[in-house]
Design a protein around this motif. Structure first.
Motif, short mmCIF file in Angstrom:
data_model
loop_
_atom_site.label_atom_id
_atom_site.label_comp_id
_atom_site.label_asym_id
_atom_site.label_seq_id
_atom_site.Cartn_x
_atom_site.Cartn_y
_atom_site.Cartn_z
N LEU A 83 0.82 -1.32 -0.13
CA LEU A 83 -0.03 0.07 -0.01
C LEU A 83 0.70 1.22 0.08
CD1 LEU A 83 -2.81 -0.81 2.31
CD2 LEU A 83 -2.79 -0.92 -0.11
N SER B 58 0.54 4.40 -2.14
CA SER B 58 -0.93 4.42 -2.96
C SER B 58 -1.85 5.50 -2.30
CB SER B 58 -1.46 3.10 -2.69
OG SER B 58 -1.93 2.94 -1.25
N THR C 98 -5.65 7.17 -1.44
CA THR C 98 -7.00 6.83 -1.20
C THR C 98 -7.62 8.14 -1.39
OG1 THR C 98 -6.00 5.58 0.68
CG2 THR C 98 -8.67 5.71 0.34
N ASP D 155 -12.82 0.72 -3.73
CA ASP D 155 -12.61 0.19 -2.49
C ASP D 155 -14.09 -0.04 -1.74
OD1 ASP D 155 -10.25 -0.75 -1.76
OD2 ASP D 155 -10.11 0.37 -0.18
N ARG E 32 -9.00 3.24 -4.46
CA ARG E 32 -7.69 3.29 -3.82
C ARG E 32 -6.82 3.15 -5.41
NH1 ARG E 32 -4.92 2.13 0.22
NH2 ARG E 32 -6.90 1.40 1.47
N GLU F 94 -0.65 6.95 1.61
CA GLU F 94 -0.41 5.73 2.43
C GLU F 94 0.87 5.99 2.75
OE1 GLU F 94 -2.16 3.84 4.25
OE2 GLU F 94 -4.38 4.39 3.36
#
Lengths: 322, 247
Positions: free
Chosen positions: A227, A230, A232, A259, A269, A299
């Motif tokens: 993650l 990444s 969101t 997600d 995501r 993240e």
């Protein structure tokens, strides 16, 4: 620089079970090494061999270049050890217990009293000194165990789950304590609280099935998180489908997926291509299209996730071998 | 404060551990009550009409059979159960110092219990004129025999984490040692073991040795017998602790 702690091909077998399987590592002065691993991974067994409690089936432990097997008593003087579960003599009071530990470590008289006093202050157990240990709460017991380990200001500290059973404030305090002491010591801490690794450790090792799987700084460990970096994106669910296809078309984006989605909010995501930072690009694109964005978050990656990933891989391989 | 050696520190901690709970006082009370009861009611201390303490001492081995395993059972079983053995053996003490220190502390405790029977000695001196040399030898013999039982109990205690098992096993082994000179036991061995073996077994009897010491015969071979027995069990104790500590 010579290693404070040096393990060479350390192995411990209990019957057919190899609890520790060929572990080699060095710990230098100033390092705080975190031992991570599932229960039964061999963390405690390794610590028991470092402190000379158990003797290895094969391999060696050297403390400041002395072999533990050859000079056990001399080496025990240099080590402060909090065993698993912080065992203590329940019928004693913290005061008499710490006096016993100080005396057996050769600290008497005014110097002994000063060191006991210091240890008591460091772990903040002044209030319960004259109560018997068995009547103390779990947190106090753990801190008495810690006081016992640091009383002689040892160059090497081995702490098996030092913050287990402490409340958040006490955890913070103990981590602070470990950090403050670590400059001129080599410290090994085992834990299964992963935030602790980021809070106190300069280096972390993940162990499973008695073997070292990963060895690196907490930052390096985080890099392994899928993650990591990444993005969101939280947005109005009306825009979700359109936004998803727009994002997917960006050249720096490896993949994007929906997600969660409910009647008013959706979460997408986004995974970047290798070594790309896409935060700015994605946010610029989304706002230029006039999508209704609630939240955008990059993240850092989570140690929990790295931990699970690494240890589960091993479990699968092991199952296949069997 | 002068420097203490590590053995001394271990002894001090262990000895205090006995008195940190009421168990020590209860134990001493039971010991005193039973030694008195045996001497007066079963031994017929007064009825004998003699100024000696035979009636008092001859029941000591039987009392020790029950009471000494009770003192010894916690020595290692508790350390292993609570995990403090890991604490103790990662301090800069050798296993030998720990084993010996615990043994000495427990033996001192036996010694105190025995010392507190001194009113018997006073009584017999008030009532008549006993041979105090014999009484002293009997006290010494009683103390030594408690040490022998204790070394067995400490050794057995290291084999298990369960104090009850440690107690029962120690009591049984002590019983065998105490009884090995009795015809019943010897006859059992005579039926199949060669004569020299039977001879050795009969020599192992605590009761035979003690009855001689009680009569004031403090021969070197008694001391040698108990000395080597204690040494053997303490040495075994060290080995068992080393083997079992990790489990």
């Amino acid at each position: 620089m010579t290693s404070m702690i040096q393990l060479d091909n350390l192995t411990k077998a209990f019957g057919s079970l190899r609890a520790v399987d060929n572990i080699s590592l060095n710990v230098q002065k100033g390092e705080v090494l975190g031992f991570l691993g599932p229960n039964g991974a061999g963390k405690s067994t390794t610590m028991k061999m470092i402190t000379g409690f158990l003797s290895p089936t094969s391999g060696s432990v050297k403390i400041v270049s002395h072999d533990v097997a050859e000079q056990p008593v001399a080496i025990k003087k240099m080590i402060g050890y909090l065993p698993e579960g912080a065992p203590l003599y329940g019928e004693m009071t913290p005061k008499s217990f710490l006096k016993f530990i100080a005396e057996i470590r050769g600290l008497y008289g005014s110097e002994g009293r000063r060191l006991i006093e210091e240890a008591i202050n460091k772990v903040d157990i002044g209030k319960v000194l004259n109560q018997t240990i068995e009547t103390l709460s779990k947190g106090y017991k753990r801190r008495v165990g810690l006081a016992q380990a640091i009383i002689h200001d040892p160059p090497i500290l081995i702490l098996d789950e030092p913050t287990d059973g402490l409340d958040p404030n006490q955890k913070y305090q103990v981590r602070q304590l470990i950090r403050n002491m670590s400059a001129d010591k080599a410290v090994i801490v085992s834990t299964h609280i992963l935030e602790e690794v980021e809070a106190v450790c300069t280096r972390a090792i993940i162990i499973a099935h008695g073997r070292i799987l990963v060895d690196g700084t907490p930052e390096e460990l985080l890099l392994r998180s899928p993650l990591r970096n990444s993005l969101t994106v939280q947005l109005d669910s009306v825009d979700a489908q359109a936004a998803l296809s727009d994002i997917s078309r960006l050249t720096t984006v490896e993949s994007a997926e929906m997600d969660q989605k409910d009647s008013n909010k959706a979460e997408i995501r986004v995974f970047p291509k290798k070594n790309k930072n896409i935060t700015l690009e994605v946010s610029a694109m989304l706002s230029s299209r006039g999508y209704n964005i609630f939240n955008l978050n990059t993240e850092r990656g989570a140690l929990e996730e790295v931990f699970r990933l690494v240890t589960e891989q091993v479990a699968e391989v092991d199952e296949e071998n069997e | 404060m002068k420097k203490m050696n590590k053995l001394h520190i271990v002894i001090k901690r262990e000895f205090r551990a006995y008195f940190s709970t009421p168990i020590a006082l209860i134990f001493i009370c039971i010991f005193l009550a039973l030694t008195g009861a045996f001497a007066f009611y079963i031994g017929g201390f007064f009825a004998r009409g003699r100024a000696d303490l035979d009636a008092f001492f001859s029941y000591h081995p039987w009392l020790y059979l029950m009471l000494v395993p009770a003192i010894a059972m916690r020595l290692w079983a508790e350390e292993r159960k609570s995990g403090t053995i890991e604490l103790l053996l990662t301090l800069p003490v050798s296993t030998g110092q720990a084993v010996f220190g615990k043994f000495i502390a427990a033996w001192m405790f036996c010694g105190i219990s025995l010392f507190l029977t001194f009113p018997m000695w006073i009584t017999v001196n008030v009532l008549g004129t006993p041979d105090n040399g014999v009484v002293f030898a009997a006290y010494l013999g009683s103390f030594i025999i408690s040490g022998a039982f204790l070394s067995i109990g400490a050794c057995v205690s290291a084999m298990t984490k369960n104090q009850v098992i440690a107690f029962i096993l120690a009591a049984v082994i002590c019983f065998l040692f105490a009884m090995s000179g009795v015809e019943l036991v010897l006859n059992f061995f005579r039926s199949w073991a060669p004569a020299p073996v039977v001879q050795v077994i009969s020599q192992m009897s605590f009761l035979t040795h003690f009855s001689e010491m009680m009569r004031g015969i403090m021969d070197l071979h008694h001391l040698f017998f108990f000395g080597s027995l204690i040494a053997f069990f303490l040495f075994s104790n060290i080995i068992i602790v080393e083997l079992k500590k990790g489990s």
